[in-house]
Design an enzyme around this catalytic site. Structure first.
Site, PDB file in Angstrom:
ATOM      1  N   LYS A 149      15.784 111.945  20.739  1.00 13.96           N
ATOM      2  CA  LYS A 149      15.138 112.624  19.605  1.00 13.96           C
ATOM      3  C   LYS A 149      13.669 112.840  19.937  1.00 13.96           C
ATOM      4  CE  LYS A 149      13.781 111.811  14.820  1.00 13.96           C
ATOM      5  NZ  LYS A 149      13.702 110.822  13.748  1.00 13.96           N
TER       6      LYS A 149
ATOM      7  N   PRO B 165       6.470 116.548  15.903  1.00 13.14           N
ATOM      8  CA  PRO B 165       6.864 116.047  17.232  1.00 13.14           C
ATOM      9  C   PRO B 165       6.421 114.602  17.450  1.00 13.14           C
ATOM     10  CG  PRO B 165       4.808 117.272  17.396  1.00 13.14           C
ATOM     11  CD  PRO B 165       5.169 117.260  15.935  1.00 13.14           C
TER      12      PRO B 165
ATOM     13  N   VAL C 132      27.663  84.548   0.119  1.00 14.36           N
ATOM     14  CA  VAL C 132      26.781  83.566  -0.526  1.00 14.36           C
ATOM     15  C   VAL C 132      26.975  83.690  -2.034  1.00 14.36           C
ATOM     16  CG1 VAL C 132      24.386  82.863  -0.922  1.00 14.36           C
ATOM     17  CG2 VAL C 132      25.087  83.700   1.341  1.00 14.36           C
TER      18      VAL C 132
ATOM     19  N   ILE D  72      14.285 101.627   9.704  1.00 17.68           N
ATOM     20  CA  ILE D  72      14.558 100.671  10.791  1.00 17.68           C
ATOM     21  C   ILE D  72      13.221 100.253  11.415  1.00 17.68           C
ATOM     22  CG2 ILE D  72      15.615 100.421  13.081  1.00 17.68           C
ATOM     23  CD1 ILE D  72      17.923 102.208  12.016  1.00 17.68           C
TER      24      ILE D  72
ATOM     25  N   THR E  72      12.012 106.089   8.802  1.00 16.81           N
ATOM     26  CA  THR E  72      11.101 104.953   8.927  1.00 16.81           C
ATOM     27  C   THR E  72      11.711 103.578   8.624  1.00 16.81           C
ATOM     28  OG1 THR E  72      10.360 105.652   6.732  1.00 16.81           O
ATOM     29  CG2 THR E  72       8.914 106.131   8.570  1.00 16.81           C
TER      30      THR E  72
ATOM     31  N   GLY F 292      24.061  90.736   7.772  1.00 21.25           N
ATOM     32  CA  GLY F 292      24.307  91.117   9.163  1.00 21.25           C
ATOM     33  C   GLY F 292      24.317  92.626   9.343  1.00 21.25           C
TER      34      GLY F 292
ATOM     35  N   VAL G 285      24.554 103.911   7.223  1.00 18.94           N
ATOM     36  CA  VAL G 285      23.870 105.145   7.591  1.00 18.94           C
ATOM     37  C   VAL G 285      22.539 104.703   8.188  1.00 18.94           C
ATOM     38  CG1 VAL G 285      24.956 106.829   6.071  1.00 18.94           C
ATOM     39  CG2 VAL G 285      23.125 105.404   5.201  1.00 18.94           C
TER      40      VAL G 285
ATOM     41  N   ILE H 292      31.691  92.678   2.067  1.00 20.18           N
ATOM     42  CA  ILE H 292      30.614  93.476   1.444  1.00 20.18           C
ATOM     43  C   ILE H 292      30.221  94.633   2.369  1.00 20.18           C
ATOM     44  CG2 ILE H 292      28.200  93.446   0.671  1.00 20.18           C
ATOM     45  CD1 ILE H 292      28.625  90.559  -0.205  1.00 20.18           C
TER      46      ILE H 292
ATOM     47  N   SER I 172      28.913  88.971   5.205  1.00 19.10           N
ATOM     48  CA  SER I 172      30.205  89.133   4.574  1.00 19.10           C
ATOM     49  C   SER I 172      30.785  90.480   4.980  1.00 19.10           C
ATOM     50  CB  SER I 172      30.025  89.059   3.052  1.00 19.10           C
ATOM     51  OG  SER I 172      31.138  89.619   2.421  1.00 19.10           O
TER      52      SER I 172
END
Ligand code: FAD
Length: 501
Positions: A77, A95, A184, A346, A344, A12, A46, A41, A38
């Site tokens: 941004k 840019p 799990v 995400i 890059t 998650g 970041v 965990i 969990s």
């Protein structure tokens, strides 16, 4: 009616909830989605700088931009300000947008190269609206009905990564995704096919499914664990394998609408201004620097007071040889990792989610769909990899063992070919889709001192005085447009994006 495919997502974090949101939104009635996570965990937490593509994803989900920005204390941004990469003291912005205007199909940079050779060019940055705006700490949305110059840039977000997943969780649960808290501890597989059939939780609960999505982060519980998918290691090209992350208070004053990446002795550090704080971190190679020295270096480099002690994160550059194996699809850090130099990760998760939606299987998986998914993931990762390596390799720095290593190392053949093409002709290999397109390569090549031998001969027209006049007018026009923009913080407030946290 066909029974829905039972999808079980493990994890998650940002990847897990992005996946759940997309499946719930685009495949209602087709996918029956459960997500196991969990809290014990936790998530990486970041990952604060993004690419403009995320906007399209959120828009397709129907998530309101201002609401998302308030919830995550986000800022706008316009690009990334690279410092000290080509050589100490060098600085350029990559840019989110084009330079100038292409003429008759000839890239603007060819005209600039010619003018530079003739001694009549200003800095390339003066011809980029998003760079001039970024340097002035200003922001405006490109007008929908604007001309090319005012509408040819994009924007992304810098946000609190710990707040995006909870927001997407609310979105997903409202659309029928069922969340289960738990760890799990076991994976059951079919003896004949090897497919995963059930997950066993620490509570003893068993969760069966048809398709399993591994968003368990670096643990890669299913893809790396149960399915044992091979890992392609890229650390010989991208030797950074740790980060010392350190959030700080934001200093009073203007909020920069860009991320800073500053080269350091054994890597680089990020500086990501949010509304309420600044994210910082030193991405470094443990072969060249100890954890303690990295923590000292980031503590010494930050501008505001630290909000916590530095936290060390460990990673490896590379990707799975196959991100989808059997009935397990990996998305996010479970699938691969490329350091955040160009923000890059995400995006790569977003790309994989949307490809999965396109190729979403019935209960029996067609191997052709799996191959198509894996092929897309591979080329997207490989292209980003080459682009990142360029930032290290195209340097004159020789001030540390780290920079000597990356400057002199052999690079992938695919990058060597791109570099040669650029150096000889000023041309950039064209991609039909995916990251990164021509202006991005031009920004980094020229920003890091890679001046090609030639420019496109078609840029020899018009005559010198006309070219000089046109370039001056362009720079003047950009400066005027930027002067009319709001200060970044004022733009955030006017958009209703200013949060309270
Ligand atoms: P995680 O956040 O690690 O989530 C994993 C999930 O799996 C958690 O919910 C965890 O509880 C769950 N889980 C694991 N094992 C189990 C188990 N046994 N049972 C149940 N649940 C389990 N990306 C960007 O786009 N921009 C950036 O600027 C950027 N900066 C980064 C800087 C660093 C130093 C690092 C390391 C990454 C950065 N990233 C960045 C990447 C970004 O953080 C990740 O892509 C993003 O957070 C997605 O992570 P994830 O969801 O795959 O994994």
């Amino acid at each position: 009616m066909i029974d829905p495919v039972r999808v079980v997502i493990v994890g998650g974090g940002t990847a897990g909830w992005m996946t759940a949101s997309a499946l719930a939104r685009f495949l209602p009635g087709v996918a029956d989605v459960r997500l196991i996570e969990s809290e014990e965990i936790g998530i990486v937490g970041v990952g604060e700088a993004t690419l403009p593509h995320l906007r399209a994803f959120l828009q397709r989900l129907g998530i309101d931009e201002a609401e998302m920005m308030r919830a995550t204390n986000a800022t706008f941004k316009l690009g990334i300000d690279f410092r000290d990469f080509g050589g100490i003291g060098d600085r350029y912005v990559h840019p989110f947008g084009a330079y100038g205007v292409d003429l008759a199909g000839v890239g603007f940079h060819h005209y600039w190269l010619r003018a530079r050779a003739e001694g009549s060019a200003r800095s390339l940055e003066d011809y980029s609206l998003p760079i001039v705006a970024a340097r002035a700490n200003r922001f405006a949305f490109p007008p929908a009905d604007g001309d090319f110059l005012s509408s040819s840039y994009g924007w992304a977000y810098q946000f609190d990564a710990t707040k995006l997943a909870p927001m997407l969780r609310g979105y997903s649960e409202a659309r029928g995704v069922v969340r289960t808290e738990g760890r799990v501890t076991g994976v059951e597989r079919d003896g004949a096919s090897g497919d995963v059939t059930e997950l066993v939780l620490d509570s003893g609960e068993r969760i069966a499914g048809d398709l399993f999505i591994d968003c368990s982060g670096f643990r890669a519980l299913l893809i790396g664990g149960a399915m044992d998918a091979a890992w392609e290691d890229w650390s010989h090209w991208l030797p950074c394998d740790r980060a010392a992350a350190l959030p700080t208070e934001r200093l009073p004053g203007a909020i920069e609408p860009y991320t800073r990446a500053t080269a350091m002795g054994a890597g680089w550090r990020w500086h990501i201004p949010l509304q309420h704080r600044v994210g910082n971190g030193y991405v470094f190679s443990s072969s060249f620097l100890s954890d303690d020295a990295a923590c000292d270096a980031i503590l010494g480099a930050v501008e505001g007071s630290p909000r916590a002690d530095p936290r060390i994160l460990r990673f490896r550059a590379g990707r799975r040889r196959q991100s989808w194996v059997g009935n397990v699809v990996s998305i996010g850090l479970a699938s691969g990792f490329l350091e955040p130099l160009e923000s890059t990760s995400i995006h790569l998760a977003q790309m994989a989610v949307m490809r999965l939606v396109e190729l979403f299987p019935e209960r029996t998986i067609d191997p052709a769909d799996r191959d198509a998914f894996n092929a897309t993931v591979d080329y997207e990762y490989d292209r980003v990899r080459d682009f990142l390596i360029l930032h290290y390799h195209a340097t004159t720095r020789g001030d540390s063992d780290f920079w000597n290593h990356v400057r002199t190392m052999a690079v992938p053949d695919s990058l060597a070919a791109k570099l040669e093409l650029w150096r000889e002709t000023g041309r950039v290999e064209k991609y039909g889709e995916g990251l990164f397109l021509e202006p991005s390569w031009v920004a980094v090549y020229l920003g890091q001192g890679q001046v090609p031998l030639r420019h496109d001969p078609r840029a020899d027209n018009p005559a010198a005085p006309a070219l000089t006049r046109a370039l001056d007018e362009l720079a003047g026009d950009i400066a005027r447009r930027v002067a009319a923009m709001r200060d970044h913080e004022a733009a955030l407030r006017a958009h209703g994006a200013w949060g309270t946290a």
